[in-house]
Structure formats: C-alpha cells, structure tokens
Design a protein around this motif. Structure first.
Motif, PDB file in Angstrom:
ATOM      1  N   UNK A  93       0.931  -1.148  -0.061  1.00  0.00           N
ATOM      2  CA  UNK A  93       0.168  -0.210  -0.135  1.00  0.00           C
ATOM      3  C   UNK A  93       0.795   1.361  -0.130  1.00  0.00           C
ATOM      4  N   UNK A  94       1.803   1.267   0.897  1.00  0.00           N
ATOM      5  CA  UNK A  94       2.695   2.516   1.030  1.00  0.00           C
ATOM      6  C   UNK A  94       3.557   2.650  -0.199  1.00  0.00           C
ATOM      7  N   UNK A  95       3.812   1.573  -0.874  1.00  0.00           N
ATOM      8  CA  UNK A  95       4.514   1.778  -2.087  1.00  0.00           C
ATOM      9  C   UNK A  95       3.758   2.342  -3.453  1.00  0.00           C
ATOM     10  N   UNK A  96       2.635   2.136  -3.186  1.00  0.00           N
ATOM     11  CA  UNK A  96       1.620   2.714  -4.270  1.00  0.00           C
ATOM     12  C   UNK A  96       0.902   3.765  -3.966  1.00  0.00           C
ATOM     13  N   UNK A 124      -6.116  -1.544  -3.875  1.00  0.00           N
ATOM     14  CA  UNK A 124      -5.667  -0.391  -3.072  1.00  0.00           C
ATOM     15  C   UNK A 124      -6.688   0.061  -2.362  1.00  0.00           C
ATOM     16  N   UNK A 125      -7.952   0.329  -2.995  1.00  0.00           N
ATOM     17  CA  UNK A 125      -9.076   0.511  -2.223  1.00  0.00           C
ATOM     18  C   UNK A 125      -9.767  -0.375  -1.364  1.00  0.00           C
ATOM     19  N   UNK A 126      -9.693  -1.597  -1.835  1.00  0.00           N
ATOM     20  CA  UNK A 126     -10.060  -2.868  -1.000  1.00  0.00           C
ATOM     21  C   UNK A 126      -9.189  -2.789   0.438  1.00  0.00           C
ATOM     22  N   UNK A 127      -7.879  -2.595   0.352  1.00  0.00           N
ATOM     23  CA  UNK A 127      -7.141  -2.644   1.386  1.00  0.00           C
ATOM     24  C   UNK A 127      -7.379  -1.249   2.262  1.00  0.00           C
TER      25      UNK A 127
END
Length: 75
Positions: free
Chosen positions: A6-9, A26-29
């Motif tokens: 997540x942080x990487x993206x 990303x949104x799911x996380x």
C-alpha cells in the motif's frame, strides 16, 4: 495487498497512475485498514501543505541537505 505494498503505491494512487487492478486492490485494502487510511490522509495533507515541489525548484544546498537527511532513513 499488505500495508507495505500500500505504502509503495500511495504516490501512484494520488497521481491516478495505478492500473485498474492495482487501484481496486488499493481501495479494498484501504477499506479494511485504518492505519493505511491515516497514512493516506497524512500524505494528502503533506502535499497540500508543501505544494508541488520539483527537483528544479529546490536549490542545490537544500537538495544536498534533504538527500543527506533521508539517505539512511530505511535502516
């Protein structure tokens, strides 16, 4: 997706540069992780406060200081 991914993206997400699949992941996380939600909010606030900095807009002295400050950050 885990928090490290997540942080990487985050930057690509904020720049609308993720693939559809990565954006969905990303949104799911984000929906499941309050810590990453906080992190994303902090990134948005940082961008709002600092504006858009480019490498060209930073003086050589400031660039050198920033590189020195962050060189060993990951350790």
């Amino acid at each position: 997706m885990n928090c490290d991914e997540f942080v990487e993206l985050v930057t690509d997400f904020l720049e609308s540069a993720l693939s559809e699949e990565d954006e969905r992941r990303f949104i799911d996380h984000l929906a499941e992780c309050s810590k990453c939600e906080t992190y994303l909010d902090q990134m948005r606030r940082t961008i709002a406060v600092t504006g858009e900095l480019t490498a060209e807009s930073i003086s050589p002295d400031v660039r050198r200081e920033l590189l020195t400050a962050f060189r060993d950050w990951r350790r």
